[in-house]
Design a protein around this motif. Structure first.
Motif, PDB file in Angstrom:
ATOM      1  N   GLU A  10       0.834  -1.210   0.000  1.00 13.16           N
ATOM      2  CA  GLU A  10       0.000   0.000   0.000  1.00 13.16           C
ATOM      3  C   GLU A  10       0.862   1.251   0.000  1.00 13.16           C
ATOM      4  OE1 GLU A  10      -3.231   0.490  -0.312  1.00 13.16           O
ATOM      5  OE2 GLU A  10      -3.134   2.643   0.096  1.00 13.16           O
ATOM      6  N   GLU A  11       1.919   1.228   0.790  1.00 15.54           N
ATOM      7  CA  GLU A  11       2.781   2.411   0.867  1.00 15.54           C
ATOM      8  C   GLU A  11       3.448   2.684  -0.474  1.00 15.54           C
ATOM      9  OE1 GLU A  11       2.487   4.322   3.287  1.00 15.54           O
ATOM     10  OE2 GLU A  11       4.036   5.805   2.840  1.00 15.54           O
ATOM     11  N   ALA A  12       3.855   1.619  -1.151  1.00 19.62           N
ATOM     12  CA  ALA A  12       4.479   1.793  -2.468  1.00 19.62           C
ATOM     13  C   ALA A  12       3.496   2.438  -3.438  1.00 19.62           C
ATOM     14  CB  ALA A  12       4.944   0.445  -3.021  1.00 19.62           C
ATOM     15  N   VAL A  13       2.256   1.958  -3.402  1.00 14.96           N
ATOM     16  CA  VAL A  13       1.239   2.502  -4.298  1.00 14.96           C
ATOM     17  C   VAL A  13       0.956   3.967  -3.940  1.00 14.96           C
ATOM     18  CG1 VAL A  13      -1.159   2.245  -5.082  1.00 14.96           C
ATOM     19  CG2 VAL A  13       0.248   0.219  -4.696  1.00 14.96           C
ATOM     20  N   ARG A  14       0.919   4.277  -2.654  1.00 19.47           N
ATOM     21  CA  ARG A  14       0.693   5.673  -2.248  1.00 19.47           C
ATOM     22  C   ARG A  14       1.877   6.559  -2.636  1.00 19.47           C
ATOM     23  NH1 ARG A  14      -2.729   6.015   3.376  1.00 19.47           N
ATOM     24  NH2 ARG A  14      -4.112   4.267   2.916  1.00 19.47           N
ATOM     25  N   LEU A  15       3.077   5.998  -2.583  1.00 18.83           N
ATOM     26  CA  LEU A  15       4.258   6.777  -2.978  1.00 18.83           C
ATOM     27  C   LEU A  15       4.125   7.190  -4.434  1.00 18.83           C
ATOM     28  CD1 LEU A  15       7.302   5.034  -1.261  1.00 18.83           C
ATOM     29  CD2 LEU A  15       6.701   7.446  -1.115  1.00 18.83           C
ATOM     30  N   ARG A  16       3.626   6.256  -5.233  1.00 24.70           N
ATOM     31  CA  ARG A  16       3.437   6.600  -6.648  1.00 24.70           C
ATOM     32  C   ARG A  16       2.334   7.645  -6.796  1.00 24.70           C
ATOM     33  NH1 ARG A  16       2.867   1.907 -10.574  1.00 24.70           N
ATOM     34  NH2 ARG A  16       4.933   2.485 -11.311  1.00 24.70           N
ATOM     35  N   LEU A  19       4.228  10.815  -5.719  1.00 25.31           N
ATOM     36  CA  LEU A  19       5.392  11.216  -6.517  1.00 25.31           C
ATOM     37  C   LEU A  19       5.195  11.073  -8.019  1.00 25.31           C
ATOM     38  CD1 LEU A  19       8.170   9.530  -4.339  1.00 25.31           C
ATOM     39  CD2 LEU A  19       7.423  11.900  -4.260  1.00 25.31           C
ATOM     40  N   LYS A  20       4.125  10.460  -8.418  1.00 19.65           N
ATOM     41  CA  LYS A  20       3.748  10.252  -9.812  1.00 19.65           C
ATOM     42  C   LYS A  20       4.854   9.614 -10.650  1.00 19.65           C
ATOM     43  CE  LYS A  20       0.270  13.845  -9.460  1.00 19.65           C
ATOM     44  NZ  LYS A  20      -0.159  13.395  -8.161  1.00 19.65           N
ATOM     45  N   ASP A  21       5.329  10.289 -11.681  1.00 21.68           N
ATOM     46  CA  ASP A  21       6.277   9.649 -12.596  1.00 21.68           C
ATOM     47  C   ASP A  21       7.630   9.363 -11.971  1.00 21.68           C
ATOM     48  OD1 ASP A  21       5.073  11.566 -15.424  1.00 21.68           O
ATOM     49  OD2 ASP A  21       4.500   9.571 -14.656  1.00 21.68           O
ATOM     50  N   ALA A  22       7.883   9.967 -10.827  1.00 21.83           N
ATOM     51  CA  ALA A  22       9.168   9.700 -10.180  1.00 21.83           C
ATOM     52  C   ALA A  22       9.268   8.236  -9.767  1.00 21.83           C
ATOM     53  CB  ALA A  22       9.352  10.611  -8.965  1.00 21.83           C
ATOM     54  N   VAL A  23       8.105   7.586  -9.575  1.00 19.12           N
ATOM     55  CA  VAL A  23       8.123   6.157  -9.263  1.00 19.12           C
ATOM     56  C   VAL A  23       7.985   5.400 -10.578  1.00 19.12           C
ATOM     57  CG1 VAL A  23       6.958   4.276  -8.050  1.00 19.12           C
ATOM     58  CG2 VAL A  23       7.162   6.516  -6.966  1.00 19.12           C
ATOM     59  N   VAL A  83      17.420  -0.500  -7.918  1.00 20.86           N
ATOM     60  CA  VAL A  83      16.321  -0.418  -6.957  1.00 20.86           C
ATOM     61  C   VAL A  83      16.663   0.705  -5.981  1.00 20.86           C
ATOM     62  CG1 VAL A  83      15.078  -1.629  -5.110  1.00 20.86           C
ATOM     63  CG2 VAL A  83      15.830  -2.895  -7.138  1.00 20.86           C
ATOM     64  N   ASP A  84      15.696   1.583  -5.729  1.00 19.25           N
ATOM     65  CA  ASP A  84      15.950   2.689  -4.786  1.00 19.25           C
ATOM     66  C   ASP A  84      15.382   2.437  -3.400  1.00 19.25           C
ATOM     67  OD1 ASP A  84      15.262   4.356  -7.671  1.00 19.25           O
ATOM     68  OD2 ASP A  84      17.161   4.704  -6.619  1.00 19.25           O
ATOM     69  N   ASP A 120       8.324   9.730   3.818  1.00 17.01           N
ATOM     70  CA  ASP A 120       8.251  10.855   2.895  1.00 17.01           C
ATOM     71  C   ASP A 120       9.465  10.793   1.993  1.00 17.01           C
ATOM     72  OD1 ASP A 120       6.603  13.184   4.802  1.00 17.01           O
ATOM     73  OD2 ASP A 120       6.552  13.190   2.591  1.00 17.01           O
ATOM     74  N   VAL A 121       9.259  10.506   0.715  1.00 18.77           N
ATOM     75  CA  VAL A 121      10.419  10.398  -0.169  1.00 18.77           C
ATOM     76  C   VAL A 121      10.591  11.679  -0.966  1.00 18.77           C
ATOM     77  CG1 VAL A 121      11.389   9.175  -2.151  1.00 18.77           C
ATOM     78  CG2 VAL A 121      10.242   7.895  -0.350  1.00 18.77           C
ATOM     79  N   ASP A 122      11.786  12.218  -0.929  1.00 19.91           N
ATOM     80  CA  ASP A 122      12.124  13.363  -1.757  1.00 19.91           C
ATOM     81  C   ASP A 122      12.889  12.777  -2.940  1.00 19.91           C
ATOM     82  OD1 ASP A 122      13.800  16.569  -1.141  1.00 19.91           O
ATOM     83  OD2 ASP A 122      13.229  15.557  -3.001  1.00 19.91           O
ATOM     84  N   ALA A 123      12.174  12.591  -4.045  1.00 20.36           N
ATOM     85  CA  ALA A 123      12.756  11.878  -5.177  1.00 20.36           C
ATOM     86  C   ALA A 123      13.956  12.593  -5.779  1.00 20.36           C
ATOM     87  CB  ALA A 123      11.692  11.629  -6.252  1.00 20.36           C
ATOM     88  N   SER A 124      13.875  13.917  -5.849  1.00 22.77           N
ATOM     89  CA  SER A 124      14.991  14.633  -6.485  1.00 22.77           C
ATOM     90  C   SER A 124      16.231  14.594  -5.604  1.00 22.77           C
ATOM     91  CB  SER A 124      14.614  16.079  -6.809  1.00 22.77           C
ATOM     92  OG  SER A 124      14.013  16.673  -5.677  1.00 22.77           O
ATOM     93  N   ALA A 125      16.066  14.703  -4.293  1.00 26.36           N
ATOM     94  CA  ALA A 125      17.213  14.639  -3.389  1.00 26.36           C
ATOM     95  C   ALA A 125      17.617  13.195  -3.096  1.00 26.36           C
ATOM     96  CB  ALA A 125      16.892  15.356  -2.078  1.00 26.36           C
ATOM     97  N   LYS A 126      16.818  12.239  -3.526  1.00 29.17           N
ATOM     98  CA  LYS A 126      17.043  10.801  -3.296  1.00 29.17           C
ATOM     99  C   LYS A 126      17.203  10.524  -1.796  1.00 29.17           C
ATOM    100  CE  LYS A 126      17.963   8.318  -6.981  1.00 29.17           C
ATOM    101  NZ  LYS A 126      18.571   7.116  -7.479  1.00 29.17           N
TER     102      LYS A 126
END
Lengths: 227, 344
Positions: A10-16, A19-23, A83-84, A120-126
């Motif tokens: 569920e968390e993975a799906v919510r992250l997407r 974060l949309k296309d970042a996932v 894999v991140d 909380d993932v900050d995709a740009s800052a990784k």
């Protein structure tokens, strides 16, 4: 599906969703006998893109956390796009071991954040900013990706897959491996000698009112004690 | 919760002497004092029947007070300590390399032990995996057989509905385990002083994880993990204010810690650190009062070893009554205030 792993999916799906296309991809893995594929279908119906089934024979001995961690490490290494984030439940509700995430992080030398109640993932800052539930309260960690996160109860409430999504899931790809394909030895290192029932707690004592309750406490030597 | 320590003496054969165990116990501390759960882990380690050394890590300023206490703990042979700013909040990523150094070839240690605390259980499996070794979590008993160099444990599985007996044989050179603190009494102070040995920290350049902050629930009450009395509330407590207003006076009157069921925590009536259950805290106090708690299996897993269980619930069919020694079917909003009044 182990309830804590459901929370992970569920968390993975919510992250997407956040974060949309970042996932770019959500892949789910299970190690189990042939019927374990059903668990993967559920995860795919919840929103994962593809799955991996590491198949072991029906009746094979229970997997130990180290064996699972080694299998996952091998699979992570084989993902060409890298894999991140690896997310999994903090423990399995059968063996209650609670070690796999930490072991995987150790094998891969990745950051780890166990018992996550917020991610909380900050995709740009990784970076993953994770709130964890600890014995006395909460802790905030900042983990550089790639990281392993294990989920605690309150991270989210998993969705029920809708019928259209269940149908769509039937077409999503499931890759199959055997442990031999991956070069991992799943043999248990510990010996399970026996499983017994704990001594039965006999309760059922009743009192009719508060006075009787207090009398029972007194009998047991429990008297008022000001803090 | 005293367990008799049975030291099995094996005959030393002329041609093969079994090596005596030497346990390394991770001793956690807070504000200059050793954690009680670490002292329970020490008791478990002593039951292996060999030497016991402790490991304490922390920021340089934090260690002196803890060492003063640690060296007096009964059963401790040596206290290893390592100071580094990186250890002020020990993170698995920064502490693991130190463990690996202490446990690499030529290491005298046969067992690595800690409490089943949120921090130690995040660290030990990481270390074990790096050494390609399994770990046993949350043990409730331990027995070591020197002649076969095997250690046998019991531990709860299926939320405590079953007990698993597991053996780590001779094939496992270093046996890792975390200890359920309610199953072992805390080692006491007094007795001969342990040796103190400083160990150089292992600096981790650019750790991937940074500790940002910790927020601990403040309370003047006894700590839930070690309190001898617990007053615990469930979903019936309506909201956070009602939870506090109803239960705190009772907890105060009894000098008790406050606990909560998962339902109450999920609903926001109480902080997660108060949750008692399979995935919350496991407690075994002298008195456990379950107020407005139905008694789901996962909750029972966290409190069924309590000495005296008292339950107050409006529902006569609530499963909690099956384990309660003293059950009162009543409206808690009448019964609890009445209790508080009469306890004065």
């Amino acid at each position: 599906m182990n309830p804590f792993d459901e929370i992970a999916v569920e968390e993975a799906v919510r992250l997407r969703e956040r974060l949309k296309d970042a996932v770019k991809s959500i892949k789910v893995v299970t190690i189990g006998p042939p019927k374990a594929v059903e668990t993967l279908r559920t995860a795919l119906a919840m929103g994962a893109d593809s799955a991996i089934h590491v198949e072991i024979p029906e009746g094979a001995p229970s997997l130990e956390p180290l064996a699972v961690a080694k299998t996952l490490r091998e699979l992570v290494a084989r993902q060409k796009e890298g894999v991140d984030l690896v997310i999994m439940g903090k423990q399995a509700i059968d063996d209650d071991a609670g070690q796999t995430g930490q072991m995987l992080a150790g094998l891969m030398d990745w950051a780890q954040a166990t018992f996550a109640s917020k991610v909380d993932v900050d995709a740009s800052a990784k970076v993953a900013n994770v709130t964890r539930e600890i014995d006395g309260g909460l802790e905030q960690l900042k983990c550089q990706l790639p990281a392993v996160v294990t989920t605690d109860l309150r991270l989210n409430e998993p969705r029920y897959a809708s019928l259209p999504n269940i149908m769509k899931a039937k077409k999503k790809p499931i890759e199959k491996f055997t442990p031999a394909d991956l070069g991992v030895d799943l043999a248990p290192r510990l010996q399970s000698l026996k499983v017994t029932e704990p001594p039965k707690r006999i309760g059922g004592g009743k009192v009719a009112n508060v006075d009787e309750l207090l009398a029972k406490l007194k009998e047991a030597g429990i008297t008022p004690k000001r803090v | 919760m005293l367990r008799a320590a049975v030291l099995a003496r094996s005959f030393a054969r002329g041609y093969a002497t079994a090596a005596s165990p030497h346990a390394l116990v991770f001793l956690e501390h807070c504000k200059g004092k050793l954690d009680s759960s670490s002292l329970s882990a020490l008791t478990a380690a002593s039951q292996l029947g060999g030497r016991v050394s402790g490991l304490i890590v922390g920021a340089p300023g934090d260690l002196p007070a803890v060492l003063e206490q640690a060296k007096k703990v009964t059963g401790l042979d040596t206290v290893l300590h390592s100071a580094s700013p990186q250890y002020s909040t020990p993170l698995p990523e920064t502490v693991t390399p130190l463990f690996v150094k202490l446990l690499s070839t030529q290491s005298p240690f046969t067992h690595v032990v800690s409490a089943h605390s949120s921090s130690a259980k995040s660290i030990l499996p990481r270390v074990a995996a790096k050494l390609d070794l399994p770990a046993v979590s949350d043990i409730t008993s331990v027995q070591h057989d020197s002649s076969s160099n095997s250690t046998t444990f019991t531990r709860p599985i299926y939320a405590g509905n079953a007990i698993s007996t597991v053996r780590a044989s001779d094939s496992i050179p270093i046996k890792f385990f975390t200890v359920r603190s309610t199953a072992f009494s805390a080692a006491t102070l007094g007795g001969a002083e342990a040796k103190i040995e400083s160990v150089d920290p292992v600096h981790v350049p650019n750790p991937p994880t940074e500790h940002v902050s910790t927020s601990l629930t403040k309370s003047d009450r006894p700590d839930l993990g070690v309190a001898s009395r617990v007053v615990s509330g469930g979903r019936a407590l309506k909201n956070a204010e009602t939870f506090k207003a109803t239960l705190f006076p009772l907890a105060d009157a009894l000098g008790a810690a406050v606990g909560a069921s998962r339902a109450a925590v999920d609903a926001g009536y109480a902080d997660n650190s108060l949750q008692v259950g399979q995935t919350g805290k496991v407690v075994a106090p002298e008195l456990y009062m379950a107020i407005g708690i139905s008694g789901a299996i996962q909750h029972l897993a966290g409190m069924k070893d309590s000495k005296l269980i008292v339950a107050i619930n409006k529902d006569p069919d609530a499963p909690i009554f099956q384990v309660a020694d003293v059950g009162l079917v009543a409206d808690l909003y009448e019964a609890v205030p009445e209790m508080v009044e009469k306890l004065k």
